[in-house]
Design a protein around this motif. Structure first.
Motif, PDB file in Angstrom:
ATOM      1  N   GLN A 115      28.753  18.633  17.351  1.00  0.00           N
ATOM      2  CA  GLN A 115      29.320  17.344  17.729  1.00  0.00           C
ATOM      3  C   GLN A 115      29.677  17.294  19.204  1.00  0.00           C
ATOM      4  OE1 GLN A 115      32.152  15.613  15.033  1.00  0.00           O
ATOM      5  NE2 GLN A 115      30.439  15.185  13.672  1.00  0.00           N
ATOM      6  N   GLY A 116      30.142  18.409  19.727  1.00  0.00           N
ATOM      7  CA  GLY A 116      30.534  18.405  21.133  1.00  0.00           C
ATOM      8  C   GLY A 116      29.347  18.459  22.076  1.00  0.00           C
ATOM      9  N   TYR A 169      39.150  20.371   7.808  1.00  0.00           N
ATOM     10  CA  TYR A 169      37.984  19.484   7.826  1.00  0.00           C
ATOM     11  C   TYR A 169      36.736  20.240   8.227  1.00  0.00           C
ATOM     12  CZ  TYR A 169      41.379  15.757   7.511  1.00  0.00           C
ATOM     13  OH  TYR A 169      42.385  14.949   7.101  1.00  0.00           O
ATOM     14  N   ALA A 175      45.536  19.626  31.553  1.00  0.00           N
ATOM     15  CA  ALA A 175      46.163  18.759  30.577  1.00  0.00           C
ATOM     16  C   ALA A 175      47.679  18.862  30.549  1.00  0.00           C
ATOM     17  CB  ALA A 175      45.618  19.082  29.207  1.00  0.00           C
ATOM     18  N   THR A 176      48.165  19.974  30.163  1.00  0.00           N
ATOM     19  CA  THR A 176      49.588  20.042  29.913  1.00  0.00           C
ATOM     20  C   THR A 176      50.199  21.021  30.878  1.00  0.00           C
ATOM     21  OG1 THR A 176      49.064  21.701  28.302  1.00  0.00           O
ATOM     22  CG2 THR A 176      49.385  19.475  27.503  1.00  0.00           C
ATOM     23  N   GLN A 202      28.048  15.780  28.006  1.00  0.00           N
ATOM     24  CA  GLN A 202      27.641  17.173  27.852  1.00  0.00           C
ATOM     25  C   GLN A 202      26.395  17.279  26.984  1.00  0.00           C
ATOM     26  OE1 GLN A 202      30.548  19.650  26.015  1.00  0.00           O
ATOM     27  NE2 GLN A 202      29.782  21.489  27.013  1.00  0.00           N
ATOM     28  N   ALA A 238      42.029  13.499  15.703  1.00  0.00           N
ATOM     29  CA  ALA A 238      42.611  14.754  15.236  1.00  0.00           C
ATOM     30  C   ALA A 238      44.127  14.644  15.182  1.00  0.00           C
ATOM     31  CB  ALA A 238      42.196  15.899  16.160  1.00  0.00           C
ATOM     32  N   ARG A 297      46.450  26.437  10.885  1.00  0.00           N
ATOM     33  CA  ARG A 297      47.268  25.253  10.670  1.00  0.00           C
ATOM     34  C   ARG A 297      47.360  24.930   9.177  1.00  0.00           C
ATOM     35  NH1 ARG A 297      45.771  20.274  14.097  1.00  0.00           N
ATOM     36  NH2 ARG A 297      43.871  20.307  12.892  1.00  0.00           N
ATOM     37  N   LEU A 333      35.506  19.855  13.447  1.00  0.00           N
ATOM     38  CA  LEU A 333      36.709  20.301  14.107  1.00  0.00           C
ATOM     39  C   LEU A 333      37.662  19.146  14.378  1.00  0.00           C
ATOM     40  CD1 LEU A 333      35.162  22.805  16.599  1.00  0.00           C
ATOM     41  CD2 LEU A 333      36.759  23.319  14.772  1.00  0.00           C
ATOM     42  N   ALA A 334      38.912  19.346  14.072  1.00  0.00           N
ATOM     43  CA  ALA A 334      39.916  18.323  14.363  1.00  0.00           C
ATOM     44  C   ALA A 334      41.063  18.943  15.138  1.00  0.00           C
ATOM     45  CB  ALA A 334      40.400  17.678  13.070  1.00  0.00           C
ATOM     46  N   VAL A 335      40.740  19.630  16.224  1.00  0.00           N
ATOM     47  CA  VAL A 335      41.793  20.197  17.064  1.00  0.00           C
ATOM     48  C   VAL A 335      41.912  19.360  18.328  1.00  0.00           C
ATOM     49  CG1 VAL A 335      41.667  22.564  16.266  1.00  0.00           C
ATOM     50  CG2 VAL A 335      40.121  21.788  18.062  1.00  0.00           C
ATOM     51  N   VAL A 336      43.062  19.459  18.972  1.00  0.00           N
ATOM     52  CA  VAL A 336      43.293  18.726  20.206  1.00  0.00           C
ATOM     53  C   VAL A 336      43.141  19.710  21.364  1.00  0.00           C
ATOM     54  CG1 VAL A 336      44.907  17.295  21.483  1.00  0.00           C
ATOM     55  CG2 VAL A 336      44.914  17.244  18.989  1.00  0.00           C
ATOM     56  N   LEU A 347      45.068  12.651  12.115  1.00  0.00           N
ATOM     57  CA  LEU A 347      44.876  13.423  10.890  1.00  0.00           C
ATOM     58  C   LEU A 347      45.952  14.497  10.741  1.00  0.00           C
ATOM     59  CD1 LEU A 347      41.005  13.832  10.863  1.00  0.00           C
ATOM     60  CD2 LEU A 347      42.391  12.305   9.464  1.00  0.00           C
ATOM     61  N   ASN A 374      28.025  10.873  25.399  1.00  0.00           N
ATOM     62  CA  ASN A 374      28.451  12.268  25.370  1.00  0.00           C
ATOM     63  C   ASN A 374      27.740  12.974  26.514  1.00  0.00           C
ATOM     64  OD1 ASN A 374      28.959  14.979  24.931  1.00  0.00           O
ATOM     65  ND2 ASN A 374      28.710  14.860  22.714  1.00  0.00           N
ATOM     66  N   ASN A 432      42.790  13.858  21.611  1.00  0.00           N
ATOM     67  CA  ASN A 432      41.882  13.645  20.487  1.00  0.00           C
ATOM     68  C   ASN A 432      42.633  12.795  19.472  1.00  0.00           C
ATOM     69  OD1 ASN A 432      40.227  13.741  18.251  1.00  0.00           O
ATOM     70  ND2 ASN A 432      39.716  15.909  18.503  1.00  0.00           N
ATOM     71  N   ASN A 464      43.498  19.657  24.561  1.00  0.00           N
ATOM     72  CA  ASN A 464      44.401  19.804  25.699  1.00  0.00           C
ATOM     73  C   ASN A 464      45.789  20.319  25.307  1.00  0.00           C
ATOM     74  OD1 ASN A 464      44.917  17.443  24.387  1.00  0.00           O
ATOM     75  ND2 ASN A 464      45.591  16.346  26.199  1.00  0.00           N
ATOM     76  N   LEU A 465      45.953  20.716  24.064  1.00  0.00           N
ATOM     77  CA  LEU A 465      47.206  21.349  23.667  1.00  0.00           C
ATOM     78  C   LEU A 465      46.974  22.840  23.427  1.00  0.00           C
ATOM     79  CD1 LEU A 465      48.765  18.776  21.156  1.00  0.00           C
ATOM     80  CD2 LEU A 465      48.984  18.886  23.628  1.00  0.00           C
ATOM     81  N   PRO A 495      46.375  11.243   5.213  1.00  0.00           N
ATOM     82  CA  PRO A 495      46.517  12.702   5.170  1.00  0.00           C
ATOM     83  C   PRO A 495      47.967  13.166   5.175  1.00  0.00           C
ATOM     84  CG  PRO A 495      44.862  12.085   6.764  1.00  0.00           C
ATOM     85  CD  PRO A 495      45.505  10.813   6.314  1.00  0.00           C
ATOM     86  N   LEU A 514      51.419  20.726  15.277  1.00  0.00           N
ATOM     87  CA  LEU A 514      51.374  19.328  15.708  1.00  0.00           C
ATOM     88  C   LEU A 514      52.029  18.433  14.659  1.00  0.00           C
ATOM     89  CD1 LEU A 514      50.480  17.437  17.914  1.00  0.00           C
ATOM     90  CD2 LEU A 514      48.235  17.284  16.860  1.00  0.00           C
TER      91      LEU A 514
END
Ligand code: ATP
Ligand code: ATP
Ligand code: MG
Ligand code: MG
Lengths: 288, 333, 500, 333
Positions: C345-346, C86, D9-10, B212, D213, C155, C89-92, D216, B210, D210, C94-95, C74, C103
């Motif tokens: 976590q990041g 959760y 990204a997009t 960062q 994610a 969401r 974090l469970a986001v993406v 899920l 990681n 991700n 780059n969207l 899920p 999603l």
């Protein structure tokens, strides 16, 4: 003599049609003589790969090895090792002159280059711009042919070599390089196809609408009789092919190896198998 | 990423726990695969297990293995080094040219190592200072290196006279063991210790795990990255010098295409291209696996045209077994 | 209230850890069921089993509307009417916000393509409901942690589900958002939707809960309607101690000596979504605990990142009266600054590494001779902290990603405290940690201050800020909008400065 | 990972915001670099800007560009496909063999596409069902594919007779535009729309951004991954069939080594090897940049030995400008 307990191995440089012909010749000779035969094609053109293959063959206790050398100097040590282990070693097609090999069987590449240069000079009437399309820039046999071509052209001050391009022996690359060459030099008089891709590539380019009118005017000499190269001659895109004698090389290699193993050839000498200039006239009659 | 990859981030732990977790460690699995393949070949060919053959095999893969030691460190940081082949080839060429120019052995070797240093610094600075993606930066230096080799040699190998002592490096033996194999082992041990026991090694893993978080913990991640690229190139130049000493001929195309073999060795040995996981020992074992298979197909007189297909198949099977073992031996599925 | 989902005798064993031991749980529609318990009690694990992320050990059963079900994953859980927010974090990234919210169920137009207009409009509606004024077309990677959390909430509620699980949804939200969420929850309950609510914030539990179940060490220790529950009983059940024992009295250790002073801090590059932080000036005294408060997106984190060298700034920072040039985190660390980041976590953890390796990353040099790590000293020190902070892990060698959220947070705190910086910045330090541990962290910060360390605490938890700060700086829209001494500060004055 | 990579990204957004953010978008930067390089070459050579030459250049890079369209989708999911060269080569070979065996044109083309399908399914299943790292899975199929080609051809090209109509695919023109270029453009548009406008496209980006994610949230990430590998291989087999139609000769070594060119095209065009970022248009522009440079060095009669060095240098400079522009044009540093 009963040769059934003998094994000879033949190692080409890479898998190309030329060596497939060698294999045919060698295999035929091996069958005729009743020896066991192993054909080992390196997976790349690195010198180290062939060295490893010879080491592996020594470990296998073969009796004779014929090899077409990718890097002359790098195999010197391992050839000595093989000879010391009692294995008969000769080179064919591409030599390692300073090694302990007993003899070399094949084309003298520089000589073939001279022949090619002279043929071109004659075809274009002794003057004009020419270009060289070669394969791998590091391949020693190609470089020897180029040396021969240049040597021959020294006698013709009006012939100018305007460009030389490598193609990595890749047909697609060779085609696009040739196209660019012709565009940048619309007044080109001749092209040398030094490696085996040269012939097919130039033929493909001349076949195209854009360059079709150059066909016939542009003199093209190529190496090796690939099917597409021969078609190129038939269609008039290619003036002449330097054809070597791979089948002969393969056959002679096995024959000389077996003779040496059996002690029947105490004093081997190099054999020049020469090249034939194949053109529209002798297309159906030449031998390899 | 696949769980199985992330599963063996850092291979060093206390002795007890390492015994307990032995079957989770990727390099042990690949070692098992290697021994298995070896056993199969030796069943089929009496020549495989001779000292001469084994030492030959070891020597044959030693250069790839050496390069993979540098590569695996780069990969652990999440990068890639495509230029190793060029660094190796150009180093061997420059060493040869130095000998040809009459320089001393020490000077010639230094010149070769200098090439590695230049490659490493270029890669490292392009990546850290300019911010190029590693793939592009090292692809660029790969091309430039190849081009320089052609420009210098015009396609003609350089074969200078060298002192006896120099050829010992590539051709000599210590007891029954070829010197390149000794050097490979030495480098492996040194870098395994560095990666497993030192702060630098920990920082390499953290940077890849990681970046960062590592930077925010005070790890100078740019310096870490610069270092691994320099190490990778310098190690490649060591391989180049050994290679030159072996054949005493610097070929104009030497090292071309070897990047894929080197990366493959690291990957087979458990390195994850997404960073954070991998080990020096694993990379060497990975190189060994490929080397042994190549030897086997010649010894067994397998149809030569099929060699590449067989190599690919065996690698797939070996690594699949490893992955599946990991998955089913509980825990980290 | 109709019974919706029943779990019977659910157990879950991880290597070396029995996370759940024959837990029973009954959930009804139209009520908020609070799940409480200390860090590592097994709350998240139970929820992951309920949504099919994890498979329970054999022996237990789950029934929905009285029928036994096996929840595969899920997606299946959602088909059964259960959705979840959760804890992690469970986001993406780059969207966009809208793409994240929808999603895997993007609206399609007649040509089979995504109907982006409809998707953005629908997203706008959900965001409006949550009073979020971010654009649906913003890339999620540009949002702050709190905003990402709101996207997850958006969401979860946009699924037409009968039961919504919220695993510490407010951990990174400030007062304002938390209040909005509470309102939303009440709305949902009124529509006869069931809510499982996990939180460590006592106020919240009593404000919105209808029923509380307490887990401890994987066992249900109490379950009762909220009316029968009070703070004392809840705390005692959770941490086995009394409330009074937990929080000591505040003692200021601040001296008059200015240790760090910031003048005119202004962000060099400000993002479209970010607060335009500008002209922030303040002093930090030796031994002081300085609180920073503000609403989500007010720019607190960015101020801290400037001080820590991870964000470019204009303005000046001096330490001990000498101007310092902080251009990178490593430079800040050399100046004696430590930074517990809010995104654990990041930014805080290397998830593939062990507890020990994460712990020592900030101060590895302490265990080194000639760059060689003395692992037994490293391990011993790590164990000390595991004990001191009550980190629940089978061993220091456990992979950090296998720890519960709160325990991961404790490791992030430990790794900085162990370095003994002169200035410790903590951004949402008690995010996700239980009430017992929170008290311990507060005590720890207090003790560190008494030893002369200067502490900056950023928190969205107003009572927390009020409880431990010697002085509070309030940010609004990237500017200092108030500075309150301990005597001046109370809920009203601080909120006023943050909003007006 | 480098910030600059994650930043685009997009690439699709509403029209207004896309104008506003134009200078942030990687492919626009690379396009600018491409135009710049083109302008420089045309200053130095009058032949560059002729229709014939430009169309020739387009046709020359079209196969790499086509393959890079599949590759970029794989890369966006965070994977890699080393086997594209083998898939391309084997497809062209099988198509040729089918013609040689006297099959109809439709059957021969289907046979070639079938090869792509087999490659794609093998890669995809090795990666999703067994869990092999993409690098190793596709390295394995790369080797197997090459081996098969050698086993089939023994190094001899296959040159069957083909119907006139078939050669139109590779040799024909529509107006002044060569058919391969038309096909490239078509594929580019189709897949740009798929990636930008459809659910599948969004799911590809989500999987790479991700994976956990995305899973899920209900994205069938394994199916997404399987699909991109199948697409990549099938697209490579399309390139193989066009290539065969162009030269009417299936070379035993065709496609070898092209994986690096194809990956490079995607990377130059902005794809991040760590996944989540990249675009179809960018990949094609990346291929174009390399193709234009290759044409330029021949047109300008650059010494052949120096060509590779120059190509590498120009790529480094072009991408560096892109990266630095991105960094300093505010925003996303
Ligand atoms: N994948 C895993 N592997 C091993 N142990 C695990 C794993 N997941 C959770 N655990 C352990 O299970 C226990 C329960 O964890 P869980 O995440 O459910 O706690 P929690 O009650 O949600 O705590 P918190 O309040 O900190 O979020 C913890 O001891 C944790 O370490
Ligand atoms: N990594 C990032 N990338 C882009 N923008 C960011 C990032 N982090 C924060 N921001 C933006 O900066 C703004 C200020 O966020 P910051 O985290 O500093 O505020 P805060 O007051 O600490 O609020 P929060 O409680 O949300 O953390 C946020 O609105 C967010 O949009
Ligand atoms: Mg939890
Ligand atoms: Mg914050």
């Amino acid at each position: 003599a009963d040769n059934s307990n003998l094994t000879v191995a033949v190692v080409p440089k890479v898998a190309v049609p030329f060596f497939d012909d060698c294999n045919a010749g060698a295999q035929g000779a091996a069958e005729a003589l009743g020896v066991n035969y192993q054909w080992v094609v390196p997976q790349n053109t690195q010198g180290a790969t062939q060295v490893k293959i010879i080491e592996d063959l020594i470990a296998r206790h073969v009796d004779g090895i014929a090899i077409s050398v990718n890097e002359p100097k790098s195999v010197e040590g391992v050839i000595k090792q093989a000879v010391d282990a009692g294995i008969a070693v000769l080179t064919f097609d591409s030599d390692s002159a300073n090694s302990a090999r007993s003899m070399y069987i094949g084309t003298i590449n520089e000589q073939a280059g001279v022949t090619m240069g002279n043929s071109m000079a004659e075809a274009i009437g002794g003057s004009g711009k020419v270009a060289i399309v070669t394969g791998q820039l590091g391949a020693s046999n190609l470089n020897e042919r180029i040396t021969g071509v240049k040597k021959a052209l020294e006698a013709y001050p009006d012939i100018e070599i305007v460009a030389m391009e490598g193609t990595e022996d890749d047909l697609a690359r060779a085609v696009s390089v040739t196209e660019a060459l012709l565009r940048a030099n619309p007044d080109l008089a001749g092209i040398f196809g030094i490696s085996q891709v040269g012939g097919p590539a130039v033929a493909k380019v001349l076949e195209q609408r854009e360059f079709n009118e150059m066909a016939g005017k542009l003199k093209v000499f190529a190496f090796d009789d690939l099917p597409d190269t021969i078609r190129g001659v038939q269609a008039g895109y290619i003036t002449g092919i330097m054809v070597q004698r791979p089948v002969t090389m393969g056959r002679l290699s096995v024959e000389h190896l077996v003779a040496q193993i059996n002690g029947e050839e105490p004093n081997p000498q190099n054999v020049d198998t020469g090249v034939t200039v194949v053109n529209a006239d002798n297309l159906d009659s030449y031998t390899k | 990423m696949a769980n199985s990859e992330a599963a063996q981030a850092t291979p060093q732990r206390s002795f007890m726990s390492s015994i307990a977790q032995l079957h989770h460690v990727r390099e042990v699995n690949v070692l098992v695969a290697l021994l298995l393949v070896g056993a199969l070949i030796s069943l089929a060919s009496p020549y495989f297990l001779t000292t001469n053959n084994l030492m030959g095999v070891f020597r044959a893969f030693s250069l790839t293995a050496i390069m993979s030691i540098g590569m695996v460190m780069v990969i652990i940081t999440g990068g890639i080094d495509l230029s190793v082949g060029s660094a190796m080839g150009l180093s061997s060429l420059v060493t040869a040219l130095a000998f040809e120019a009459g320089l001393s052995m020490a000077a010639s070797i230094s010149a070769g190592l200098g090439v590695g240093l230049v490659f490493g610094l270029s890669n490292g600075l392009l990546i850290t200072a300019i911010g190029l993606p590693p793939f592009i930066a090292t692809l660029g230096t790969l091309s430039i290196g190849r081009g320089l080799m052609y420009m210098i040699t015009h396609g003609v190998p350089v074969t200078p006279d060298t002192p006896e002592l120099f050829s010992f490096l590539g051709q000599g033996y210590i007891g029954p063991v070829p010197v390149p194999v000794v050097l490979m082992t030495l480098l492996m041990v040194v870098f395994a210790v560095i990666m497993g026991r030192t702060r630098f090694g920990r920082h390499v893993y953290a940077t890849g795990g990681n970046e960062q978080a590592a930077r925010l913990s005070g790890v100078k991640t740019d310096r870490v990255k610069l270092s691994v690229y320099v190490l990778s190139s310098v190690i490649a130049s060591i391989a180049g010098i050994i290679g030159f000493s072996r054949y005493l001929s610097a070929e104009p195309a030497s090292g071309f295409g070897s990047e894929l073999d080197v990366i493959a060795a690291a990957a087979i040995g458990g390195a994850s291209l997404s960073g954070g996981a991998g080990s020096v020992a694993g990379a060497v074992i990975g190189a060994a696996l490929v080397g042994v298979i190549a030897n086997g197909v010649v010894l067994l007189n397998v149809n030569t045209y099929a060699q590449q297909a067989i190599t690919g198949g065996v690698i797939l099977i070996a690594v699949s077994i490893d992955v599946l073992r990991n998955r089913y031996s509980g825990g980290n599925a | 209230m109709p019974l919706f989902l029943e779990m019977d005798a659910i157990s879950k064993t991880f290597p070396g850890v029995k996370a759940l031991d024959r837990v029973d749980l009954a959930l009804r529609l139209g009520e908020v069921h609070v799940l409480a318990g200390e860090n590592g009690a097994g709350k998240s694990t139970l929820m992951k089993i309920m949504t099919g992320v994890l498979r329970a050990d054999p022996g237990g059963s789950i029934r929905i509307d009285g029928n036994e079900v096996v929840i595969r994953d899920p997606v299946h859980a959602r088909a059964l009417g259960i959705s979840i927010i959760y804890q992690e974090l469970a986001v993406v990234d780059n969207l966009t916000v809208a793409e994240n919210i929808f999603l895997a169920r993007e609206p399609k137009n007649r040509m089979g393509m995504i109907d982006r207009r409809k998707m953005n409009a629908d997203a706008r509606k959900v965001l409006d409901e949550l009073e979020m004024d971010i654009s649906p077309t913003t890339r999620v990677g540009r949002l702050s942690i709190g905003q990402k959390q709101m996207v997850e909430i958006a969401r979860a509620i946009s699924y037409d589900c009968r039961l919504i699980i919220m695993d510490e949804p407010t951990a990174s939200l400030s007062h304002h958002e938390a209040a909005t969420l509470a309102r939303i929850v009440k709305n949902l309950v009124a529509q006869n939707i069931g809510i499982v609510y996990i939180s460590h914030r006592l106020d919240e539990i009593f404000e919105i809960g209808d029923r509380v179940t307490v887990l401890r060490d994987g066992v249900t220790v109490d379950s009762a309607p909220i009316g029968e529950m009070n703070r004392e009983r809840l705390v005692r059940k959770m941490v086995d101690r009394d409330l009074e024992q937990l929080f000591g009295h505040h003692l200021s250790h601040a001296s008059d000596e200015v240790l760090l002073s910031a003048r005119g801090l202004t962000l060099k590059k400000h993002r479209s979504q970010g607060a335009p932080v500008r002209d922030v000036s303040f002093d930090l005294h030796q031994g002081e605990v300085l609180g920073f408060f503000g609403l989500v997106g007010s720019g607190r984190t960015e101020v801290m990142e400037m001080i820590f060298g991870s964000r470019e700034y204009e303005g000046s920072i001096s330490i001990d009266g000498r101007p310092v040039n902080i251009h990178a985190p490593s430079a800040a660390i050399e100046q004696g600054i430590g930074f517990v980041t809010e995104d654990r976590q990041g930014q805080g953890l290397v998830l593939g590494m062990s507890v020990r390796e994460n712990f020592s990353l900030t101060h590895l040099a302490e265990y080194c001779r000639f760059d060689f790590v003395n692992r037994s000293r490293e391990s011993a020190r790590c164990r000390e902290f595991i004990r001191a902070l009550g980190i629940k892990t089978p061993s220091p060698e456990q992979k950090i990603q296998n720890l519960s959220g709160g325990n991961q947070q404790k490791v992030v705190i430990a790794k900085w405290v162990a370095r003994k910086p002169r200035i410790l910045i903590v951004d949402e330090p008690t995010r996700g940690i239980d009430i017992g541990a929170k008290a311990e962290v507060h005590a720890l910060l207090n003790r560190l201050a008494s030893e002369g360390m200067s502490i900056i605490i950023v928190s969205s938890d107003l009572p927390e800020i009020l409880a431990i700060s010697d002085r509070i700086i309030v940010l609004k829209d990237g500017c200092v909008n108030g500075e309150l001494s301990r005597d001046q500060a109370n809920e009203q004055t601080v909120m006023l400065a943050a909003t007006a």
